[in-house]
Scaffold this motif. Structure first.
Motif, PDB file in Angstrom:
ATOM      1  N   SER A 127      37.424 -96.885  13.371  1.00 55.49           N
ATOM      2  CA  SER A 127      38.552 -95.970  13.525  1.00 55.49           C
ATOM      3  C   SER A 127      38.434 -95.256  14.870  1.00 55.49           C
ATOM      4  CB  SER A 127      38.551 -94.935  12.399  1.00 55.49           C
ATOM      5  OG  SER A 127      37.457 -94.051  12.561  1.00 55.49           O
ATOM      6  N   PRO A 128      39.557 -94.850  15.455  1.00 53.13           N
ATOM      7  CA  PRO A 128      39.504 -94.124  16.739  1.00 53.13           C
ATOM      8  C   PRO A 128      38.665 -92.843  16.650  1.00 53.13           C
ATOM      9  CG  PRO A 128      41.748 -94.826  16.265  1.00 53.13           C
ATOM     10  CD  PRO A 128      40.918 -95.122  15.029  1.00 53.13           C
ATOM     11  N   GLU A 129      38.651 -92.220  15.479  1.00 50.55           N
ATOM     12  CA  GLU A 129      37.888 -90.985  15.288  1.00 50.55           C
ATOM     13  C   GLU A 129      36.381 -91.214  15.446  1.00 50.55           C
ATOM     14  OE1 GLU A 129      40.123 -92.085  12.763  1.00 50.55           O
ATOM     15  OE2 GLU A 129      41.729 -90.944  13.717  1.00 50.55           O
ATOM     16  N   ALA A 130      35.932 -92.437  15.146  1.00 49.26           N
ATOM     17  CA  ALA A 130      34.499 -92.738  15.239  1.00 49.26           C
ATOM     18  C   ALA A 130      33.988 -92.553  16.665  1.00 49.26           C
ATOM     19  CB  ALA A 130      34.228 -94.164  14.767  1.00 49.26           C
ATOM     20  N   PHE A 131      34.827 -92.847  17.654  1.00 49.72           N
ATOM     21  CA  PHE A 131      34.397 -92.723  19.045  1.00 49.72           C
ATOM     22  C   PHE A 131      34.306 -91.263  19.497  1.00 49.72           C
ATOM     23  CE2 PHE A 131      36.423 -96.995  19.001  1.00 49.72           C
ATOM     24  CZ  PHE A 131      35.256 -97.715  19.182  1.00 49.72           C
ATOM     25  N   ALA A 132      34.944 -90.361  18.762  1.00 44.79           N
ATOM     26  CA  ALA A 132      34.918 -88.945  19.112  1.00 44.79           C
ATOM     27  C   ALA A 132      33.727 -88.212  18.498  1.00 44.79           C
ATOM     28  CB  ALA A 132      36.226 -88.290  18.678  1.00 44.79           C
ATOM     29  N   ARG A 133      33.007 -88.869  17.602  1.00 49.55           N
ATOM     30  CA  ARG A 133      31.850 -88.210  16.982  1.00 49.55           C
ATOM     31  C   ARG A 133      30.827 -87.823  18.046  1.00 49.55           C
ATOM     32  NH1 ARG A 133      31.155 -92.545  12.373  1.00 49.55           N
ATOM     33  NH2 ARG A 133      29.780 -93.320  13.986  1.00 49.55           N
ATOM     34  N   PRO A 134      30.150 -86.697  17.868  1.00 51.41           N
ATOM     35  CA  PRO A 134      29.189 -86.221  18.880  1.00 51.41           C
ATOM     36  C   PRO A 134      28.094 -87.226  19.222  1.00 51.41           C
ATOM     37  CG  PRO A 134      29.545 -84.547  17.198  1.00 51.41           C
ATOM     38  CD  PRO A 134      30.272 -85.778  16.749  1.00 51.41           C
ATOM     39  N   GLU A 135      27.641 -87.994  18.256  1.00 54.07           N
ATOM     40  CA  GLU A 135      26.569 -88.959  18.520  1.00 54.07           C
ATOM     41  C   GLU A 135      27.080 -90.211  19.244  1.00 54.07           C
ATOM     42  OE1 GLU A 135      27.863 -89.717  14.208  1.00 54.07           O
ATOM     43  OE2 GLU A 135      27.610 -87.980  15.518  1.00 54.07           O
ATOM     44  N   VAL A 136      28.393 -90.408  19.280  1.00 53.38           N
ATOM     45  CA  VAL A 136      28.974 -91.569  19.956  1.00 53.38           C
ATOM     46  C   VAL A 136      29.557 -91.148  21.311  1.00 53.38           C
ATOM     47  CG1 VAL A 136      30.691 -93.418  19.826  1.00 53.38           C
ATOM     48  CG2 VAL A 136      29.437 -92.731  17.773  1.00 53.38           C
ATOM     49  N   LYS A 137      30.379 -90.128  21.321  1.00 53.02           N
ATOM     50  CA  LYS A 137      30.997 -89.538  22.513  1.00 53.02           C
ATOM     51  C   LYS A 137      32.114 -90.357  23.140  1.00 53.02           C
ATOM     52  CE  LYS A 137      26.898 -86.945  23.657  1.00 53.02           C
ATOM     53  NZ  LYS A 137      25.694 -86.962  24.442  1.00 53.02           N
ATOM     54  N   SER A 138      31.957 -91.682  23.253  1.00 59.55           N
ATOM     55  CA  SER A 138      33.029 -92.485  23.836  1.00 59.55           C
ATOM     56  C   SER A 138      32.888 -93.941  23.423  1.00 59.55           C
ATOM     57  CB  SER A 138      33.031 -92.379  25.364  1.00 59.55           C
ATOM     58  OG  SER A 138      32.169 -93.324  25.950  1.00 59.55           O
ATOM     59  N   ALA A 139      33.960 -94.671  23.607  1.00 58.32           N
ATOM     60  CA  ALA A 139      33.955 -96.093  23.270  1.00 58.32           C
ATOM     61  C   ALA A 139      33.051 -96.893  24.205  1.00 58.32           C
ATOM     62  CB  ALA A 139      35.374 -96.645  23.327  1.00 58.32           C
ATOM     63  N   ALA A 140      32.676 -96.325  25.336  1.00 51.92           N
ATOM     64  CA  ALA A 140      31.804 -97.012  26.294  1.00 51.92           C
ATOM     65  C   ALA A 140      30.323 -96.865  25.954  1.00 51.92           C
ATOM     66  CB  ALA A 140      32.056 -96.477  27.698  1.00 51.92           C
ATOM     67  N   ASN A 141      30.009 -96.083  24.941  1.00 53.15           N
ATOM     68  CA  ASN A 141      28.615 -95.874  24.547  1.00 53.15           C
ATOM     69  C   ASN A 141      28.212 -96.907  23.498  1.00 53.15           C
ATOM     70  OD1 ASN A 141      26.077 -94.889  24.001  1.00 53.15           O
ATOM     71  ND2 ASN A 141      26.783 -93.000  23.038  1.00 53.15           N
ATOM     72  N   CYS A 142      28.121 -98.143  23.909  1.00 51.90           N
ATOM     73  CA  CYS A 142      27.832 -99.254  22.998  1.00 51.90           C
ATOM     74  C   CYS A 142      26.575 -99.038  22.152  1.00 51.90           C
ATOM     75  CB  CYS A 142      27.725-100.565  23.758  1.00 51.90           C
ATOM     76  SG  CYS A 142      29.179-100.955  24.747  1.00 51.90           S
ATOM     77  N   PRO A 143      25.457 -98.573  22.731  1.00 53.39           N
ATOM     78  CA  PRO A 143      24.228 -98.432  21.947  1.00 53.39           C
ATOM     79  C   PRO A 143      24.322 -97.422  20.796  1.00 53.39           C
ATOM     80  CG  PRO A 143      23.720 -98.396  24.293  1.00 53.39           C
ATOM     81  CD  PRO A 143      25.211 -98.322  24.149  1.00 53.39           C
ATOM     82  N   ALA A 144      25.345 -96.567  20.799  1.00 51.85           N
ATOM     83  CA  ALA A 144      25.492 -95.619  19.700  1.00 51.85           C
ATOM     84  C   ALA A 144      25.720 -96.348  18.372  1.00 51.85           C
ATOM     85  CB  ALA A 144      26.643 -94.656  19.978  1.00 51.85           C
ATOM     86  N   CYS A 145      26.414 -97.460  18.424  1.00 51.07           N
ATOM     87  CA  CYS A 145      26.689 -98.237  17.210  1.00 51.07           C
ATOM     88  C   CYS A 145      25.944 -99.566  17.193  1.00 51.07           C
ATOM     89  CB  CYS A 145      28.184 -98.497  17.089  1.00 51.07           C
ATOM     90  SG  CYS A 145      29.168 -97.000  16.962  1.00 51.07           S
ATOM     91  N   HIS A 146      25.772-100.148  18.360  1.00 56.69           N
ATOM     92  CA  HIS A 146      25.099-101.442  18.484  1.00 56.69           C
ATOM     93  C   HIS A 146      23.683-101.181  18.985  1.00 56.69           C
ATOM     94  CE1 HIS A 146      28.990-103.387  17.946  1.00 56.69           C
ATOM     95  NE2 HIS A 146      29.479-102.579  18.864  1.00 56.69           N
ATOM     96  N   LYS A 147      22.794-100.934  18.072  1.00 55.75           N
ATOM     97  CA  LYS A 147      21.430-100.505  18.415  1.00 55.75           C
ATOM     98  C   LYS A 147      20.679-101.489  19.299  1.00 55.75           C
ATOM     99  CE  LYS A 147      21.967 -96.801  16.021  1.00 55.75           C
ATOM    100  NZ  LYS A 147      22.523 -95.672  16.696  1.00 55.75           N
ATOM    101  N   ARG A 148      21.048-102.764  19.253  1.00 52.44           N
ATOM    102  CA  ARG A 148      20.357-103.783  20.052  1.00 52.44           C
ATOM    103  C   ARG A 148      21.215-104.282  21.224  1.00 52.44           C
ATOM    104  NH1 ARG A 148      18.009-108.255  16.386  1.00 52.44           N
ATOM    105  NH2 ARG A 148      16.926-108.753  18.323  1.00 52.44           N
ATOM    106  N   ALA A 149      22.150-103.455  21.672  1.00 59.14           N
ATOM    107  CA  ALA A 149      23.025-103.845  22.778  1.00 59.14           C
ATOM    108  C   ALA A 149      22.217-104.186  24.028  1.00 59.14           C
ATOM    109  CB  ALA A 149      24.025-102.734  23.081  1.00 59.14           C
ATOM    110  N   SER A 150      21.148-103.475  24.282  1.00 58.31           N
ATOM    111  CA  SER A 150      20.346-103.745  25.482  1.00 58.31           C
ATOM    112  C   SER A 150      19.704-105.123  25.445  1.00 58.31           C
ATOM    113  CB  SER A 150      19.284-102.661  25.676  1.00 58.31           C
ATOM    114  OG  SER A 150      18.350-102.715  24.613  1.00 58.31           O
ATOM    115  N   GLU A 151      19.626-105.710  24.257  1.00 61.34           N
ATOM    116  CA  GLU A 151      19.078-107.060  24.097  1.00 61.34           C
ATOM    117  C   GLU A 151      20.188-108.106  24.039  1.00 61.34           C
ATOM    118  OE1 GLU A 151      16.248-107.241  20.770  1.00 61.34           O
ATOM    119  OE2 GLU A 151      16.243-105.039  20.880  1.00 61.34           O
ATOM    120  N   GLY A 152      21.448-107.658  24.069  1.00 56.10           N
ATOM    121  CA  GLY A 152      22.576-108.574  24.036  1.00 56.10           C
ATOM    122  C   GLY A 152      23.153-108.810  22.650  1.00 56.10           C
ATOM    123  N   TYR A 153      22.717-108.019  21.677  1.00 54.39           N
ATOM    124  CA  TYR A 153      23.237-108.164  20.315  1.00 54.39           C
ATOM    125  C   TYR A 153      24.248-107.049  20.029  1.00 54.39           C
ATOM    126  CZ  TYR A 153      19.563-111.548  19.576  1.00 54.39           C
ATOM    127  OH  TYR A 153      18.757-112.637  19.692  1.00 54.39           O
TER     128      TYR A 153
END
Length: 156
Positions: A127-153
């Motif tokens: 949901s759009p609201e998920a990106f506004a949560r303090p722990e996420v902050k923006s849609a560009a903060n991939c690692p907030a939801c994709h914990k292994r983004a730095s590994e390409g997952y």
């Protein structure tokens, strides 16, 4: 004979699932100048998620990089720009092309979140609201939801 066909199909199915699993991983950029230049402020975004023209435009406007001055010396800017463009979604690698599906010729998105691929992938589950949560902050903060983004997952 029937058992041989079932065994062969089972093996083919297993092979196909391994291929699909390996395709879920996004190739992580391994280029020290790009890593050094970008990761002080944000994660290292996979260059294949944008077309060449997008990276060119981004790298030619670093004095106003999403509201920040990210200017680099010319030699570094050129190295990073060349790397990003050579590994862009339209760089020629078939593996990269799926990130650009749905884009029209001439589209030059400046954010990965503006691409049809990103929007399709996130519209169904987030949901759009998920990106506004303090722990996420923006849609560009991939690692907030994709914990292994730095590994390409990027799968949850």
């Amino acid at each position: 004979m029937k058992k041989t066909i079932v065994t062969a199909l089972t093996l083919l199915g297993l092979h196909a699932s391994l291929a699909i699993a390996s395709d879920e991983r996004v190739v992580v950029p391994n280029h020290e100048p790009t890593s050094k230049a970008c990761t002080d402020c944000h994660m290292l975004f996979p260059p294949q998620m944008l077309p060449k023209a997008s990276w060119e435009k981004i790298m030619n406007s670093l004095d106003n990089h999403f509201g920040e001055n990210a200017t680099l010396d010319e030699a570094t800017r050129k190295q990073v720009s060349d790397f990003l463009q050579a590994n862009s979604g339209d760089s020629g690698s078939r593996r990269n092309h799926h990130f650009l599906r749905g884009m029209r010729a001439g589209d030059v998105p400046l954010r990965i979140t503006e691409t049809p691929y990103w929007q399709r992938e996130h519209k169904k589950e987030v949901s759009p609201e998920a990106f506004a949560r303090p722990e996420v902050k923006s849609a560009a903060n991939c690692p907030a939801c994709h914990k292994r983004a730095s590994e390409g997952y990027y799968e949850d």
